[in-house]
Structure formats: structure tokens, C-alpha cells
Design a protein around this motif. Structure first.
Motif, mmCIF file in Angstrom:
data_model
loop_
_atom_site.group_PDB
_atom_site.id
_atom_site.type_symbol
_atom_site.label_atom_id
_atom_site.label_comp_id
_atom_site.label_asym_id
_atom_site.label_seq_id
_atom_site.Cartn_x
_atom_site.Cartn_y
_atom_site.Cartn_z
ATOM 1 N N ARG A 105 -0.665 11.197 3.952
ATOM 2 C CA ARG A 105 0.630 10.519 3.848
ATOM 3 C C ARG A 105 1.804 11.490 3.961
ATOM 4 O O ARG A 105 2.954 11.099 3.764
ATOM 5 C CB ARG A 105 0.708 9.756 2.521
ATOM 6 C CG ARG A 105 -0.250 8.569 2.466
ATOM 7 C CD ARG A 105 -0.494 8.122 1.042
ATOM 8 N NE ARG A 105 -1.303 6.906 0.985
ATOM 9 C CZ ARG A 105 -2.627 6.876 1.074
ATOM 10 N NH1 ARG A 105 -3.302 8.016 1.251
ATOM 11 N NH2 ARG A 105 -3.288 5.732 1.004
ATOM 12 N N SER A 111 10.285 11.950 6.507
ATOM 13 C CA SER A 111 8.956 11.549 6.044
ATOM 14 C C SER A 111 8.548 12.499 4.932
ATOM 15 O O SER A 111 9.103 13.589 4.798
ATOM 16 C CB SER A 111 7.944 11.612 7.192
ATOM 17 O OG SER A 111 7.829 12.945 7.679
ATOM 18 N N LEU A 132 0.601 8.500 -4.849
ATOM 19 C CA LEU A 132 0.328 7.689 -3.659
ATOM 20 C C LEU A 132 1.105 6.374 -3.607
ATOM 21 O O LEU A 132 1.760 6.086 -2.592
ATOM 22 C CB LEU A 132 -1.178 7.433 -3.538
ATOM 23 C CG LEU A 132 -2.055 8.689 -3.398
ATOM 24 C CD1 LEU A 132 -3.530 8.295 -3.279
ATOM 25 C CD2 LEU A 132 -1.637 9.513 -2.194
ATOM 26 N N PRO A 133 1.068 5.512 -4.644
ATOM 27 C CA PRO A 133 1.773 4.224 -4.516
ATOM 28 C C PRO A 133 3.273 4.386 -4.332
ATOM 29 O O PRO A 133 3.911 3.595 -3.622
ATOM 30 C CB PRO A 133 1.437 3.501 -5.822
ATOM 31 C CG PRO A 133 0.997 4.562 -6.768
ATOM 32 C CD PRO A 133 0.360 5.619 -5.929
ATOM 33 N N GLU A 147 3.888 5.527 -0.732
ATOM 34 C CA GLU A 147 3.591 4.455 0.215
ATOM 35 C C GLU A 147 4.680 3.385 0.243
ATOM 36 O O GLU A 147 5.038 2.884 1.311
ATOM 37 C CB GLU A 147 2.248 3.805 -0.136
ATOM 38 C CG GLU A 147 1.045 4.653 0.237
ATOM 39 C CD GLU A 147 -0.265 3.991 -0.154
ATOM 40 O OE1 GLU A 147 -0.226 3.072 -0.999
ATOM 41 O OE2 GLU A 147 -1.308 4.379 0.390
ATOM 42 N N ASP A 148 5.216 3.019 -0.939
ATOM 43 C CA ASP A 148 6.216 1.947 -0.953
ATOM 44 C C ASP A 148 7.645 2.463 -0.764
ATOM 45 O O ASP A 148 8.601 1.696 -0.826
ATOM 46 C CB ASP A 148 6.105 1.102 -2.229
ATOM 47 C CG ASP A 148 6.492 1.869 -3.500
ATOM 48 O OD1 ASP A 148 7.059 2.973 -3.404
ATOM 49 O OD2 ASP A 148 6.236 1.349 -4.600
#
Length: 433
Positions: free
Chosen positions: A160, A55, A131-132, A135-136
Motif C-alpha cells: 500500500r 500516495s 492498514l485500514p 486504505e480509507d
């Protein structure tokens, strides 16, 4: 012109000239010293590697504790493409390029671990740009920082990513690094056992600094091993990590304040020394001591405030380093003084009442009456002059008529405040009579 070295020989030649810290860089996670709480089988990193899935994470720790090394080894351990950028040298264009390349490799089935050194140096807008892609799954983000992430990183980014804390290297871990260095060099460090221990202590938990010091020792021809005094003359001691506008500053002033409150004079003096030897502004420390004198000693020893202000005057007069003795004296006085926060509690309660009661008028008997009209309407009427009474105390009412008398200040039975409490109790008895 022909190459001087074949490719393998050139690589070996570069390896021989690389800094010692680079040549000793671990080749597997189990070789990382001092961070077993993360890299061991039960640690967060160990569990992720065992599962084969990473992660996004923020590695938070002091310099020289292995953040970059761990990031590289993580990518190798789970088969990710490793890309490293530094927030000090990179901008938006570099990030866009890294994300575009990561997306292209993802289409070919190769995911990317993006390591961002000094991630706290990116501003809030730049941090939002991650962030994007996090996230993806375009990138697995591993950020490294020496600063408290809760202060320096966006909440959205923190939500995140896991924050993993690396410890400063202890004496055992630093000793293991020196043993590895000696094995690689094929010779012992030219220092005595006491000097070796002093060298480890002077590294202040920074493995990279320690290895650089060792490399310096090996770079010269010393006629005999250095003792601690010789080592001190030959090498510079590492300056303690301390940024006056960052977490180290707040941690140490908090430790000083709480040591004083707990009446631990020795610990308080230690934290005072930590701050001043690291370059803290002495007048800042004095301001905190003055505040402590009122907040935590108060009327249990009214001289505490006098001592602190005298220390401030002494420092203004003498400067550093002579004036720092007066600061130490004030620190010891506060630590050994009886403690009371009764004045502090009373102040907060009184301020709360003042905000809640607005513009209530004091009773007329204690109002000033400089004009005839004011006297005619009752200002100052029936005022009792306390000095005219037998006890020097009239017991008159001084509260607004719409407000019941309040009790804000409740002195303790410690130090001078015990006498104050007795005096207040005596006046209260006179009021009842």
C-alpha cells in the motif's frame, strides 16, 4: 513577572540557539541536497507534488539524508496537516490518538500526513494497525527507515506504499551543505582545503553529522585553520553504519564473497577491512572464508582450506589486532587461488540422489561380512582388493544394483584439479578395458 521577549522575539531567540542542522533545514523541496532523483521534476516526489496528490510512501535511506525534512516539506507542498511520531517513543495509544485526530480533521476537510520515524521499530501487529487508515484515506502515511523494508515491514503495508530510496550524500552534496552553513554563519570554516575534504569524507554521507562537526569547530576559538592532522585530533571520525544483524552485514559479506570468487584481491581486502574495522566478529569472517575455500576453490587448490584453518588457529592464538593479519593473508590466498565449484556442485547432486534413492543396498561384493551367516549369503563375495592389482585399481562396481553409476564430480582443468581430472580419466579408461 513580565515576559523577557515578545512572541516574535522569543521565536527569533529560540532560532538563534537551535542546532546548526535545524537552522539550515530546507524550506522547500528544491533546497534538499543529494536527493534530486526523487525531488526533481522527473522524480517520484516531484511528480506527486506537481500533481497535488500524494500516495503513502516509505523513505528508505541512511541517517542524515533528509527523510524527516522531505516529509515535512511534502505536507507543506500539498497542503496537508503534518503529524510526526517516532516508533521508538510511541505505542498503540499514541497511534489510536493520531488516527482519531486525523479522522476528525478529515471531517473538517483537512487531510493528514502522518510521518512515522523509524517505522521498522513497530512490530508486525502494530504495522497491521496502519492498514485500514491508509486504505480509507484517513492518513497519508510517510514512514522513514534506515533498514531494508523488505526485511522489516509487513508485505501488506508495503503493498500500500511506494518505497523510495534516498542516497547517502556524496561529496558534492556535503560540500553544498558546508557552503550554506558558512553563508548562514557569515564566516568560513576554520580549516584548510585538505582538512575540509577530509571532513567531508569522514561524514560518511551523513549531512547531519557533518553540520554538527562544523558547529563544533565554530564553537571554539582556534588560533589558525586546522590541517588534516589537527582536524583528526580535534574531531572524532564518524563510526561507519554497520549493524551486525541487519542488511549492512549481509551486503558486505556478499561483496566479500563475490570479490573473492571474481579473484579481485584488492576489492576483497577492502570489504574484509570494512567488516573488521566496523566491529564484525573475526571468527564469523573466518567461518565464511573456510566455507569459501570449499565452495569456490575446492580441489583446484586443496591448500586453500588449510590456509583458512591455519588463519583461524592463528587468530585464536594471537587475538586482535595481531591475529587479523592472518585473516587478511587467508583472504588474499583465496582471492588469488584458482577457482572451482566442482566439489560444491558434486555435493549437491550426491545429496539429491541420496534423498531420492532411499535405502538401496550397496552391492554384496563390497559389504562387510563379520559373521558366518553373512558370508554364506554372499556378503563380500568376489571382492577385488585394489592393492593386489598391477595398477592399484580393480575397476569393480560399487553402485547399488538398482542404480546406474552416476557422475557427480566433474573436475575443471584449473590448478590441482587438472591433475585430478587426468587421474579420473585414466581410471575410466581402465574400467572400459
Amino acid at each position: 513577572m513580565a515576559d523577557l521577549f515578545a512572541p516574535a522575539e522569543a521565536e527569533a531567540a529560540v532560532a538563534q540557539t537551535a542546532p546548526l542542522a535545524e537552522r539550515l533545514r530546507p524550506r522547500a523541496l528544491e533546497e534538499v541536497v543529494g536527493q534530486e532523483h526523487l525531488t526533481g521534476p522527473d522524480g517520484a516526489i516531484g511528480r506527486m507534488v506537481a500533481a497535488g496528490r500524494l500516495s503513502s510512501m516509505i523513505l528508505w535511506g541512511p541517517p542524515g539524508t533528509g527523510k524527516t525534512t522531505i516529509a515535512r516539506l511534502l505536507a507543506d507542498a500539498v497542503g496537508l496537516r503534518f503529524v510526526a511520531i517516532s516508533a521508538v517513543f510511541s505505542g498503540v495509544a499514541d497511534l489510536k490518538k493520531a488516527f482519531a485526530e486525523a479522522r476528525e480533521h478529515a471531517r473538517m476537510g483537512k487531510r493528514t500526513l502522518l510521518f512515522v520515524d523509524e517505522i521498522h521499530r513497530f512490530n508486525r501487529a502494530q504495522q497491521d494497525g496502519f492498514l485500514p487508515y491508509v486504505e480509507d484515506g484517513t492518513v497519508t502515511l510517510v514512514g522513514a527507515t534506515t533498514e531494508n523494508p523488505s526485511f522489516e515491514l509487513n508485505a501488506a503495508l508495503l503493498s500500500r506504499a511506494q518505497v523510495l530510496i534516498l542516497h547517502r550524500l556524496d561529496a558534492r552534496a556535503l560540500g553544498a551543505l558546508l557552503e550554506r552553513a558558512e553563508a548562514l554563519e557569515g564566516r568560513p570554516l576554520p580549516v584548510t582545503r585538505p582538512a575540509r575534504e577530509a571532513m567531508i569524507a569522514s561524514a560518511d554521507g551523513d549531512g547531519r553529522f557533518l553540520l554538527n562537526q562544523a558547529e563544533t569547530l565554530w564553537s571554539v576559538d582556534l588560533p589558525e585553520p586546522l590541517d588534516p592532522a589537527g582536524l583528526s585530533a580535534f574531531l572524532q571520525r564518524r563510526v561507519a553504519v554497520y549493524d551486525k544483524d541487519r542488511e549492512g552485514h549481509y551486503n558486505l559479506i556478499s561483496a566479500l564473497h563475490k570479490s573473492l570468487r571474481g579473484s579481485d584481491a584488492q576489492a576483497a581486502l577492502y570489504y574484509l577491512a570494512r567488516m573488521l574495522t566496523a566491529g564484525e566478529e573475526p571468527l564469523y569472517v573466518l567461518r565464511r572464508l573456510v566455507r569459501f575455500a570449499s565452495e569456490d576453490v575446492g580441489l583446484a587448490d586443496p591448500n586453500a582450506l588449510v590456509q583458512c584453518l591455519a588463519a583461524k588457529d592463528s587468530y585464536d592464538f594471537l587475538g586482535s589486532p595481531e591475529g587479523e593479519l592472518a585473516i587478511a593473508q587467508a583472504c588474499l590466498y583465496l582471492a588469488t587461488a584458482p577457482k572451482s565449484n566442482a566439489a560444491y556442485v558434486a555435493q549437491k547432486a550426491a545429496w539429491k540422489s541420496a534423498r531420492e534413492t532411499g535405502s538401496l543396498m550397496p552391492p554384496q561384493n563390497i559389504l562387510n561380512a563379520p559373521t558366518r551367516l553373512m558370508k554364506d549369503i554372499g556378503y563380500g563375495k568376489n571382492y577385488a582388493y585394489d592393492h593386489d592389482t598391477e595398477e592399484g585399481f580393480s575397476g569393480a562396481n560399487y553402485w547399488p544394483e538398482e542404480m546406474t553409476p552416476q557422475t557427480y564430480y566433474q573436475p575443471t582443468d584449473r590448478g590441482f584439479e587438472k591433475r585430478v581430472a587426468e587421474r579420473l580419466a585414466w581410471w575410466e579408461e581402465l574400467r572400459r578395458k
